[in-house]
Enzyme design. Sequence first.
Site, PDB file in Angstrom:
ATOM      1  N   LYS A  73       0.805  -1.231   0.000  1.00 34.10           N
ATOM      2  CA  LYS A  73       0.000   0.000   0.000  1.00 34.10           C
ATOM      3  C   LYS A  73       0.835   1.276   0.000  1.00 34.10           C
ATOM      4  O   LYS A  73       0.403   2.294  -0.543  1.00 34.10           O
ATOM      5  CB  LYS A  73      -0.951   0.002   1.199  1.00 34.10           C
ATOM      6  CG  LYS A  73      -2.094  -0.999   1.103  1.00 34.10           C
ATOM      7  CD  LYS A  73      -3.060  -0.837   2.266  1.00 34.10           C
ATOM      8  CE  LYS A  73      -4.273  -1.737   2.116  1.00 34.10           C
ATOM      9  NZ  LYS A  73      -5.263  -1.496   3.180  1.00 34.10           N
ATOM     10  N   ASP A 109     -10.459   2.476   1.782  1.00 34.03           N
ATOM     11  CA  ASP A 109     -10.654   1.996   3.153  1.00 34.03           C
ATOM     12  C   ASP A 109     -11.328   3.075   3.996  1.00 34.03           C
ATOM     13  O   ASP A 109     -12.165   2.781   4.853  1.00 34.03           O
ATOM     14  CB  ASP A 109      -9.315   1.621   3.792  1.00 34.03           C
ATOM     15  CG  ASP A 109      -8.738   0.336   3.234  1.00 34.03           C
ATOM     16  OD1 ASP A 109      -9.521  -0.519   2.779  1.00 34.03           O
ATOM     17  OD2 ASP A 109      -7.501   0.174   3.255  1.00 34.03           O
TER      18      ASP A 109
END
Length: 310
Positions: A73, A109
Amino acid sequence: MPAQLFLPRELYGIIGHPLGHTMSPLLHNWGFGLLDIPAVYMAWPLEPGRVGDFITAVRTLPIRGASVTIPHKQAVLPLLDGVSDRARAVGAVNTLYWRDGRLLGENTDVTGFLAPLRQRAAAGWRCARALVLGNGGAARAVLAGLHELGPDGEGVVGAVAVTGRNPEKAAPLAAEFGAAVVDWDARGAWGADLVVNTTPMGMSGERQGDTAYPAQGFAAQAAGGRGLAYDLVYNPLRTRFLSEAASAGWDTQDGLAMFVEQGREQFRLWTGRELPAEGARTLVAVALGFGDVAVGRACGQCELPGLGKG
């Protein structure tokens, strides 16, 4: 007559290491089939250090989007043509997508975490003091989301604090997002009316019977009003953390909504189309073995693999 051969025109997938039993291919391939989109979503295990090779492939092959998970990420950030302000604030990207010939990064997210809170806020819910349990990557997304809901944003959430077993990690994380630091041993006495578990405690497996928050913390706060316990864990749906909160009279929110909503936002970025929320939640819950009783009514218009009409 022979069956028509399916030839996808676009590729999507998820990179991570290890990927384990990811639910993302199930969710997105169901969406492609439901909306008659000629695409396929695959799992692409990718070892650390090979992100650059993958980005080269994305720029060469008909890969129209990708999900990014641990440990990539952060590594993808400098390899993209641009990232959103939200992804930059979190310091992580979980979604790659194309716009006008540019490969961009987003962090859905945060969108997934905020979705059930914004739904509650629309019905009048407010939070005076929010406590985030844990100081890892998931905590960063939660803190970014709470900042958007805070006094300088939507005005839904008041004070925010972070607590973790390692104060050396908690302190700089809190400072980055303008939050306070609460000592781990004093977390139950801080008086939060929103407690968010971002740790793996309670997750199916060795930690399933564990909790990151003392039950007496719920009981103490319940005397001053009804709070909300939010667990990012979604397997099992009802963790010890949530069970003890419910026993003290708190409202609870499981982590399945966050997973589904971050996936729905990815699908929207890639296709411009909407996945039905209720059908998506039921799809994933049934795949995890929870069944309709655990998740409520299925979407009546959604054909769920192996389930028929809900």
